[in-house]
Design a protein around this motif. Sequence first.
Motif, PDB file in Angstrom:
ATOM      1  N   ASP B  11       0.818  -1.214   0.000  1.00 25.13           N
ATOM      2  CA  ASP B  11       0.000   0.000   0.000  1.00 25.13           C
ATOM      3  C   ASP B  11       0.853   1.266   0.000  1.00 25.13           C
ATOM      4  O   ASP B  11       0.336   2.360  -0.199  1.00 25.13           O
ATOM      5  N   GLU B  12       2.158   1.125   0.264  1.00 22.77           N
ATOM      6  CA  GLU B  12       3.032   2.297   0.277  1.00 22.77           C
ATOM      7  C   GLU B  12       3.494   2.601  -1.149  1.00 22.77           C
ATOM      8  O   GLU B  12       4.332   1.895  -1.714  1.00 22.77           O
ATOM      9  N   PRO B  14       5.384   5.094  -2.587  1.00 24.48           N
ATOM     10  CA  PRO B  14       6.804   5.373  -2.881  1.00 24.48           C
ATOM     11  C   PRO B  14       7.650   4.101  -2.850  1.00 24.48           C
ATOM     12  O   PRO B  14       8.559   3.926  -3.657  1.00 24.48           O
ATOM     13  N   PHE B  15       7.295   3.219  -1.893  1.00 21.17           N
ATOM     14  CA  PHE B  15       8.026   1.969  -1.772  1.00 21.17           C
ATOM     15  C   PHE B  15       7.899   1.141  -3.049  1.00 21.17           C
ATOM     16  O   PHE B  15       8.884   0.665  -3.623  1.00 21.17           O
ATOM     17  N   THR B  18       9.822   2.759  -6.117  1.00 22.80           N
ATOM     18  CA  THR B  18      11.268   2.611  -6.086  1.00 22.80           C
ATOM     19  C   THR B  18      11.683   1.162  -6.291  1.00 22.80           C
ATOM     20  O   THR B  18      12.608   0.842  -7.056  1.00 22.80           O
ATOM     21  N   MET B  19      10.958   0.283  -5.587  1.00 16.84           N
ATOM     22  CA  MET B  19      11.267  -1.135  -5.697  1.00 16.84           C
ATOM     23  C   MET B  19      11.100  -1.609  -7.141  1.00 16.84           C
ATOM     24  O   MET B  19      11.914  -2.396  -7.645  1.00 16.84           O
ATOM     25  N   LYS B  21      11.527   0.117  -9.788  1.00 11.22           N
ATOM     26  CA  LYS B  21      12.687   0.553 -10.558  1.00 11.22           C
ATOM     27  C   LYS B  21      13.880  -0.358 -10.303  1.00 11.22           C
ATOM     28  O   LYS B  21      14.583  -0.781 -11.219  1.00 11.22           O
ATOM     29  N   ARG B  22      14.088  -0.672  -9.023  1.00 10.44           N
ATOM     30  CA  ARG B  22      15.264  -1.455  -8.670  1.00 10.44           C
ATOM     31  C   ARG B  22      15.189  -2.863  -9.228  1.00 10.44           C
ATOM     32  O   ARG B  22      16.189  -3.435  -9.655  1.00 10.44           O
TER      33      ARG B  22
END
Lengths: 583, 144
Positions: B11-12, B14-15, B18-19, B21-22
Motif C-alpha cells: 500500500d506504500e 513510494p516503496f 522505487t522497488m 525501478k530497482r
Amino acid sequence: MENAQYYRSLSRNLVSIVIVVSFTPLLLIAALIGYSFETSYKGKSIAYLKETVKRNQQNIDVFLSEKLDYLKVLSRSYTFEELTDEKFLARKLAILQDAYGGVFVDLGVVNSQGIQVAYAGMFKLERADYSKAEWFKTAMKRTHFISDVFLGLRRSPHFIVSIKHNWRGEDYILRATVDFVQFNSLVENVRIGETGHAFIMNRAGEFQTKVGPETEANREFYMALLQKNGLKWEDGGLDAVSGVPSFTYSYWDSPYKEIILTGEGRRGGDDFVYIMTPLKSGEWVLVFQQDKSDAFRDLRRARFLALAILLLGGASIAVTAILVSRKMVSRIEMSDREKEMMNEQVIETGKLASVGELAAGIAHEINNPVAIMVEEAGWIEDLLRDETQMEASKLEEVKRALTQINTQGERCKEITHKLLSFARRTDPRVVEVNINEVLEEILSISEQRSKFSNVKLEKNLDPDLPHIMASPSELQQVFLNLINNSLDAIGTGGGTITVTSRLADDRLVVDVADTGTGMPKAILARIFEPFFTTKPVGKGTGLGLAICYGIIKKMGGDITVNSAVGVGTTMHVYLPVPKGAVP
Amino acid sequence: MGPTVVMLVDDEVPFVETMTKRLAVRDLTVLNAFSGPEALEKLEKERHVDVIILDVKMPGMDGIETLREIKARYPLIEVIMLTGHGTIETAIEGMKLGAFDYLLKPTNIDQLMTKVQEARAKKRAHEDKIMQARLQEIALRRGD
C-alpha cells in the motif's frame, strides 16, 4: 494536606466512638448504682439515727417518770405531818440518794401558799417562798409536774419534779430537785460519730441541756422548725393525763410517734441532719443533730472511691482509645499508601498493555518509511553502479530519491515523537488540560490502527470547552483504552468511531461511540471489574476499563456505558469542571 | 526462458515505485498493485506472473487474505511475504497457507533477488513436473 486532615479526623472519630461507647454505660451504671446506694444508705443511716433517738427518748421519759413515781410513792405512803418532819424527810432523801446515786439533790414540802414548810438537802432553803415562782404556779394546777431547767433561788441550773397531794382538804406539793448534771449526762451520752449529739429544748426554744456554741447558734433554726410544724402538742389534756405521756408506753402507738421530724439543715458551710421528737408530752423536744459529712461519712468515702475509679478508668480508656486509634489510623494510612502504590503500578501495567496494543501498528508505521528509505538508498546505489545511463537524468533521479528519503525520515520522526509521548511514565501530576488537545492526540495516534481495520474515526469536538484540571497522561490512557476497545469491538469488518466532546450540566462529557458488535447485559455488568476480559487468554489483561474507571473516579468523574448487541457501544466519560471555569 | 515476471503488492506507493525501478534494472518484469483487490484484478489479466511479493499488513484486504485468494486461484504462483517485525506470526501463518518464504522489511535487494530466483525456479520446476506428468498421461493414453 487534605490527606493528613482526613487521617486526623478519622483518628478523632475513632477516639470519640470508643470513648462514647465505653463511657456511656460506665457513667450510667455509676449514676444508677450511686443513686440507689446513696438513697438506701441515707435511708438506713436516718433509720438508725431515728431508732437511737427513740431509744433515748424512751430512756429520758423513763428517767423522768421514775423520779415522779418515787415522789408519788412518798406522798401516798406518808402523812403530811410525817413529810414535814425534816428529819424524816432527810432520811428519805438519804435513801433516795443512796438508791439513785445523787440524782435527787433535795426534797421539800411546799404548802398551798408557796411556803416551803419542810426541806432536806444541802441548800438552806427552809421557809423559802415559792409563791411567785413560775413552777409553783403551774405545779399547783397539775397533779404532777416537771419543770423546765432554771436557775432558781440557788443560782445553779436544776429542775423540779413535783407531786400535788391533798391533805385534809388542803393541797400541798412534794417537790424534789433533780441534779442537772445527772440528767444532762443522759442526753450528753447520746453521741454518734464525731459530731452527732443530742440536746433538749423547751417550746420557748430554751436549751434544757448543755450545748456547745454551734448548737446554740442553731436555736433560731429549730424554733422556726417547731413553729412551722405546728406542734400539735397543745396544753390541753396535760392535766388529765400524767405530765409525761410516755409513762404509759402507749406513747408508741399514739400520734406522737409520728411526730418524729427528720430533715436537713444548713448553717454556715456545714450541712447537718436533725431528728426531733417530743418529750414530756411535748413540752420539751429532744433534738439529735449530726453533720452530714459525719453522718454519711462512709457514703462519702464510697463516693470518693467510685469517683476515683471512674476518673482513673476513664483516663485509661481515653489513653487506650487514643493510642489504639492512632496505631490503627497509622496502619490504615500505611495500607492506603501501599494501595496507592499498587494502583500506580497497575495503571502503569495497564498502560504498557495498551501501548503494546499500539505497538504493532506503530512498528509497521515506522517500518514502512524505513523500508522506503532503504529502497531509495539502494536505488541510488544502483544508479551509481550502472554507468550506461545518461548523467543528467541520473542526477535528477538521485535528487528525487534524496527528497523521498528526507520525507520519509520526517515521517519517522513524527511517529517516534507520537509514540514517545505515550510510552513515557504515567505522570499523575494535575495540570490545566484542554480535553480537545488530548483527544486529537489520541485520535492521531490511533489513526494507523484504525486505517488497517477499515475504521473511520470521526470527531465532533466542541471548541468552547472549559479547561479541566487533570493529569494529561492519565487522560491519554483512558481515551486510548476506550478507542482501542472500540477498535477491537469493530474488528476487521469496518465501522465508525465517533468521539464527541461537549458540556452538560456543568460537567464535561466525552462520548466514544462505535458501531461494533455491542455487548449483552451480562457482560455490561462486569466490564469495569478488574481482570474481566472477553478476549482470549493472553490477548487481554482485563485491566483496561478497570483502570479507566479508577482514574476517572479518582478525578471525581464518572464513566458509564450504553450498548446494544449488533448496534454498537457508547462510553460516556464525565469529567468535573473546576468551579468558575464554566463559561 | 523469458524474463521473470514479478508482481509487487504494497500500500506504500513510494516503496512500490522505487522497488519497481530497482527490480526492473535487475532484469525483472515488474507489475505492481497497491492493494489486495487490485493485485487480484491485475492477475486476472496477467496470467504469466511468476512471483508475487506481498506486504502482509495492508488496509482493507490484508496480506493473508490476499494470499489465501491468490493460492486458491493460482496455486502455482509463488508468493514471498514482506513483513515488519511485529507481524512475524502473520508471516508464519502465511507460510502455512503456502507462501514460498518471507522477508523482513526493509529487505536487502540481493536477498530478495535470490528469493525471487528460487521462487521462480520452484515454480518452473513445478510447471515442468506438471508438464511432464501431462505428457506422460498423453503418452500413456497413446501407448495403449
